[in-house]
Motif scaffolding. Structure first.
Motif, short mmCIF file in Angstrom:
data_model
loop_
_atom_site.label_atom_id
_atom_site.label_comp_id
_atom_site.label_asym_id
_atom_site.label_seq_id
_atom_site.Cartn_x
_atom_site.Cartn_y
_atom_site.Cartn_z
N VAL A 117 0.93 -1.48 0.70
CA VAL A 117 -0.21 -0.10 -0.22
C VAL A 117 1.05 1.03 0.48
N GLY A 142 1.04 5.88 -1.08
CA GLY A 142 1.00 6.98 -1.21
C GLY A 142 1.35 7.61 -1.79
N LEU A 150 -4.99 6.45 -1.49
CA LEU A 150 -4.18 5.71 -1.32
C LEU A 150 -4.19 5.05 -2.55
N PRO A 187 -9.87 6.10 0.63
CA PRO A 187 -8.91 5.49 2.66
C PRO A 187 -9.67 5.69 3.78
N ASP A 219 -2.44 5.98 7.18
CA ASP A 219 -2.73 7.48 5.86
C ASP A 219 -2.73 8.70 6.83
N ARG A 246 1.13 10.67 7.44
CA ARG A 246 1.38 10.14 6.57
C ARG A 246 1.13 12.11 5.63
#
Length: 72
Positions: free
Chosen positions: A6, A8, A15, A30, A40, A43
């Motif tokens: 996974v 991003g 993602l 998401p 997430d 990030r």
């Protein structure tokens, strides 16, 4: 060995899921809860989150990658 990754891209909200066995990359929604949602959120705030990946690099094109070039 990992079957999926996974990732991003900085500046993007969504993602991606790369299925290494199938050779596909799919945009995913998401996550709303759990550890992936926490990562997430981090990030999106500018942090870099890495777990069992030892190389990740952005490039402007596939040709650049095959030519050995990586952006910044």
């Amino acid at each position: 060995m990992a079957e999926v990754v996974v990732f991003g891209i900085a500046g993007e909200d969504h993602l991606w899921l790369a299925d290494l066995k199938a050779g596909t990359v799919t945009r995913i929604d998401p996550p709303k809860q759990g550890a992936l949602a926490d990562a997430d959120t981090l990030r999106k705030s500018g942090c870099t989150v890495v777990k069992t990946v030892n190389l990740a690099a952005a490039a402007s094109s596939a040709d650049a990658v095959f030519g050995g070039y990586m952006d910044g």
